[in-house]
Design an enzyme around this catalytic site. Structure first.
Site, PDB file in Angstrom:
ATOM      1  N   ARG A 149       1.068  -1.156   0.031  1.00  0.00           N
ATOM      2  CA  ARG A 149      -0.340   0.277  -0.386  1.00  0.00           C
ATOM      3  C   ARG A 149       0.904   1.510   0.345  1.00  0.00           C
ATOM      4  NH1 ARG A 149      -2.266  -3.220   4.079  1.00  0.00           N
ATOM      5  NH2 ARG A 149      -4.094  -4.423   3.774  1.00  0.00           N
ATOM      6  N   LYS A 173      -2.442  -2.519   7.985  1.00  0.00           N
ATOM      7  CA  LYS A 173      -3.323  -1.466   8.447  1.00  0.00           C
ATOM      8  C   LYS A 173      -3.676  -2.394   9.752  1.00  0.00           C
ATOM      9  CE  LYS A 173      -6.476  -0.991   4.708  1.00  0.00           C
ATOM     10  NZ  LYS A 173      -8.221  -0.991   3.652  1.00  0.00           N
ATOM     11  N   HIS A 245      -1.788   2.092  -5.861  1.00  0.00           N
ATOM     12  CA  HIS A 245      -2.482   1.191  -5.897  1.00  0.00           C
ATOM     13  C   HIS A 245      -2.813   0.470  -7.068  1.00  0.00           C
ATOM     14  CE1 HIS A 245      -5.558  -1.483  -3.684  1.00  0.00           C
ATOM     15  NE2 HIS A 245      -6.103  -1.773  -4.732  1.00  0.00           N
ATOM     16  N   ARG A 248       0.260  -2.040  -7.327  1.00  0.00           N
ATOM     17  CA  ARG A 248      -0.515  -3.470  -5.190  1.00  0.00           C
ATOM     18  C   ARG A 248      -1.601  -4.595  -6.160  1.00  0.00           C
ATOM     19  NH1 ARG A 248      -0.659  -4.802  -0.787  1.00  0.00           N
ATOM     20  NH2 ARG A 248      -3.097  -4.988   0.841  1.00  0.00           N
ATOM     21  N   HIS A 271      -4.052  -9.127   3.800  1.00  0.00           N
ATOM     22  CA  HIS A 271      -5.643  -9.223   3.643  1.00  0.00           C
ATOM     23  C   HIS A 271      -6.099 -10.065   5.033  1.00  0.00           C
ATOM     24  CE1 HIS A 271      -6.249  -8.387  -0.794  1.00  0.00           C
ATOM     25  NE2 HIS A 271      -6.355  -6.508   0.231  1.00  0.00           N
ATOM     26  N   TYR A 280      -8.819 -10.236  -6.469  1.00  0.00           N
ATOM     27  CA  TYR A 280      -7.315 -10.426  -7.402  1.00  0.00           C
ATOM     28  C   TYR A 280      -7.555 -10.942  -8.525  1.00  0.00           C
ATOM     29  CZ  TYR A 280      -5.711  -6.123  -4.447  1.00  0.00           C
ATOM     30  OH  TYR A 280      -6.024  -4.832  -3.904  1.00  0.00           O
TER      31      TYR A 280
END
Length: 299
Positions: A149, A173, A245, A248, A271, A280
């Site tokens: 990110r 995150k 992004h 990514r 994730h 994806y």
């Protein structure tokens, strides 16, 4: 308990018990503030204990009439659900009024991806005669090579580089750490930047551990990375809607198209849920057709 006390306790709960980032906490508090604004607009005084599911349904109608898009409505409802869950945990309310509310249906819009030729053309568009050129090249190599990110890129620390074993440690995150493999090209240009360019930058006190710096010695901002990428896309003649992004997304898409395990990609992207990673797995028709021709016994 009044609204202000509820929000203060909720903020502490999000920070201490759920270990969420400052930006996420601020977004959740903003979601609850929207509910307060709704009651104010209706000239209704509501205590936390008296909020019902019908109140929340009326609130969702209200934000929809204001023109809030379904994805934003879903995110706001997620924040409110977290708030009422906290109130139940603290025995402030006994029944969660948000429990049966469903988020509005949202379509998954996939961002543009870059093919390897487009990525190469953007990297080749970097002017290496300028001091920031090697920095920008290292940033793009890491964005695409590690699938970071943009916030993870700008927050990358020298102390978290383990280049001798081809890994970097990322703070993602929710302040969750993960180890991500880094390829030889990214390592090569990262070392060139650190050893030959970065040592000549007057780093601001307290910022010595950040890898990527601007000319003033501060960590490079997310906005600056965005502008650099937009400029390179224009120079390379790419008309797609490009952002950090995009690299990514291209990283994940190319891995999965190449046969990588979805769980491995999930781990590298950081994730929490594999359903997030599944976005994806979109594959273009040519790739699907080639796969059928190559592997199906009747083709």
């Amino acid at each position: 308990m009044d609204w202000q006390s509820g929000l203060t306790g909720f903020k502490s709960y999000l920070r201490l018990e759920r270990s969420l980032s400052a930006n996420t906490i601020e977004a959740y508090l903003h979601d609850v503030d929207k509910l307060q604004q709704f009651f104010i607009s209706k000239a209704v005084k509501k205590e936390l204990k008296t909020i019902s599911s019908n109140d929340l349904k009326d609130f969702l109608v209200w934000v929809n009439e204001l023109g809030m898009l379904p994805p934003t409505q879903a995110r706001v409802l997620s924040g409110l659900k977290a708030f009422f869950k906290y109130l139940v945990l603290e025995n402030i309310i006994s029944i969660d009024p948000s429990a049966l509310l469903e988020s509005p249906k949202t379509s998954r819009k996939l961002p543009d991806t870059l093919n390897i030729l487009e990525i190469n053309s953007m990297i080749e568009a970097i002017d290496l005669s300028k001091p920031e050129g090697m920095r920008n090249k290292a940033m793009l190599e890491i964005l695409y090579g590690c699938g970071l990110r943009v916030s993870e890129l700008t927050g990358l620390k020298i102390s978290n580089l383990y280049l001798d074993i081809d890994f970097i440690k990322i703070l993602g995150k929710g302040n969750k750490e993960r180890l991500v493999p880094i390829g030889s090209d990214a390592i090569k240009f990262l070392r060139l930047f650190i050893d030959d360019i970065r040592i000549h930058i007057a780093v601001k006190p307290g910022k010595e551990d950040f890898v990527f710096l601007n000319k003033r010695g501060n960590p490079i901002s997310r906005v600056m990375v965005f502008l650099i990428i937009k400029d390179l896309a224009e120079k390379a003649g790419i008309k797609k809607n490009i952002s950090p992004h995009t690299f990514r997304h291209s990283f994940a898409t190319h891995l999965i198209e190449g046969g990588a395990d979805l769980r491995a990609v999930q781990e590298m992207l950081g994730h929490e849920s594999i359903t997030t990673t599944e976005i994806y797995t979109h594959l273009d028709r040519d790739y699907l057709r080639e796969t059928i021709i190559q592997f199906h016994p009747r083709s």
